[in-house]
Design an enzyme around this catalytic site. Sequence first.
Site, PDB file in Angstrom:
ATOM      1  CG  HIS A   1     -20.225   4.934   2.834  1.00 13.69           C
ATOM      2  ND1 HIS A   1     -19.497   3.801   2.785  1.00 13.69           N
ATOM      3  CD2 HIS A   1     -21.238   4.418   3.676  1.00 13.69           C
ATOM      4  CE1 HIS A   1     -19.868   2.893   3.081  1.00 13.69           C
ATOM      5  NE2 HIS A   1     -21.096   2.981   3.824  1.00 13.69           N
TER       6      HIS A   1
ATOM      7  NE  ARG B   1      -3.442  -0.193   2.644  1.00 11.85           N
ATOM      8  CZ  ARG B   1      -4.113  -0.262   3.692  1.00 11.85           C
ATOM      9  NH1 ARG B   1      -4.353   0.641   4.705  1.00 11.85           N
ATOM     10  NH2 ARG B   1      -4.962  -1.381   3.805  1.00 11.85           N
TER      11      ARG B   1
ATOM     12  CG  ASP C   1     -11.216   8.999  10.746  1.00 10.21           C
ATOM     13  OD1 ASP C   1     -11.780   8.150  10.187  1.00 10.21           O
ATOM     14  OD2 ASP C   1     -11.857   9.395  11.599  1.00 10.21           O
TER      15      ASP C   1
ATOM     16  CG  ASN D   1     -15.255   7.815   0.693  1.00 16.36           C
ATOM     17  OD1 ASN D   1     -15.193   7.736  -0.487  1.00 16.36           O
ATOM     18  ND2 ASN D   1     -15.756   7.084   1.673  1.00 16.36           N
TER      19      ASN D   1
ATOM     20  CG  ASP E   1     -16.854   3.933   4.894  1.00 20.32           C
ATOM     21  OD1 ASP E   1     -16.157   4.606   4.047  1.00 20.32           O
ATOM     22  OD2 ASP E   1     -17.172   2.803   4.693  1.00 20.32           O
TER      23      ASP E   1
HETATM   24  C1  GRF Z   1     -20.859   5.159  -5.044  1.00 19.77           C
HETATM   25  O1  GRF Z   1     -22.165   4.554  -4.709  1.00 19.77           O
HETATM   26  C2  GRF Z   1     -20.070   5.844  -3.969  1.00 19.77           C
HETATM   27  O2  GRF Z   1     -20.959   6.315  -3.048  1.00 19.77           O
HETATM   28  C3  GRF Z   1     -19.470   4.377  -3.452  1.00 19.77           C
HETATM   29  O3  GRF Z   1     -18.864   3.819  -4.751  1.00 19.77           O
HETATM   30  C4  GRF Z   1     -19.870   4.222  -5.742  1.00 19.77           C
HETATM   31  C5  GRF Z   1     -19.170   4.535  -6.834  1.00 19.77           C
HETATM   32  O4  GRF Z   1     -19.961   4.691  -8.211  1.00 19.77           O
HETATM   33  N1  GRF Z   1     -18.171   4.885  -2.711  1.00 19.77           N
HETATM   34  P1  GRF Z   1     -19.378   5.347  -9.361  1.00 19.77           P
HETATM   35  O5  GRF Z   1     -17.994   4.713  -9.903  1.00 19.77           O
HETATM   36  O6  GRF Z   1     -19.083   6.734  -9.140  1.00 19.77           O
HETATM   37  O7  GRF Z   1     -20.538   5.028 -10.479  1.00 19.77           O
END
Ligand code: GRF
Length: 213
Positions: free
Chosen positions: A127, A83, A159, A125, A163
């Site tokens: 989620h 990583r 962080d 991010n 999530d």
């Molecule tokens: C989205 O639902 C986002 O919330 C999650 O991954 C998905 C990405 O979708 N973290 P896309 O590649 O933008 O279509």
Amino acid sequence: MAQVLIGGRIASSAEPLRCAVFISGSGSGLEALLRFQQHDCHHTTCVVVSNKENAGGLDHAKAYGIPTIVIPHIDVDGKRISREDHEQLIIDELRPYDVELVVLSGYMLLLSPTFIQQYSPNIVNIHPSLLPKFPGAHAHRDVLQSNETLTGCTVHLVDEGMDSGQILGQCRVPIFPEDSEVTLSQRVKVEEHRLYPAIITKIANGEILGEDD
Ligand code: GRF
């Protein structure tokens, strides 16, 4: 608790906040963000980063003339690059772009504490659940296995947890009895595509601050 300006400054349309968008997949969220940024906007995407050579989102970047950085996390022998090594390659490639905000948009790799410390508090991010409920990679599946009738999406600071960073904005979406992961994710994405550009605008305007503890 001290408050900090996410992105480090108040931006304007003359000097928009410079975002690097990280993707791994179809990039529908990236496409929505790029469309939003075509109009008078206080943020801009200066580069798109993908860990997948065949990520559909790369086509959106190219269609909008945005430079891309593709660094697979699997080497030619099929081995996972560490990583830290993988992230260092990304950091090196990002240097010329003067990135002010890292925008994770369906980026499926966890970032190391070293990367997070380097960019914090300037990593966001999105989620697909109402955090802190249903963190992790299978939010829709987990939501559907619960008794919830309401889900949604959350934009948060990144962080070192999963999530778990400061919540910056949320949007609610109903769950219907006949929903599958596909139908639910489609309905949630409609809201994601409105929420993420709107929250990044608030960040660029200094209307949402990070909490530094
Ligand atoms: C989205 O639902 C986002 O919330 C999650 O991954 C998905 C990405 O979708 N973290 P896309 O590649 O933008 O279509």
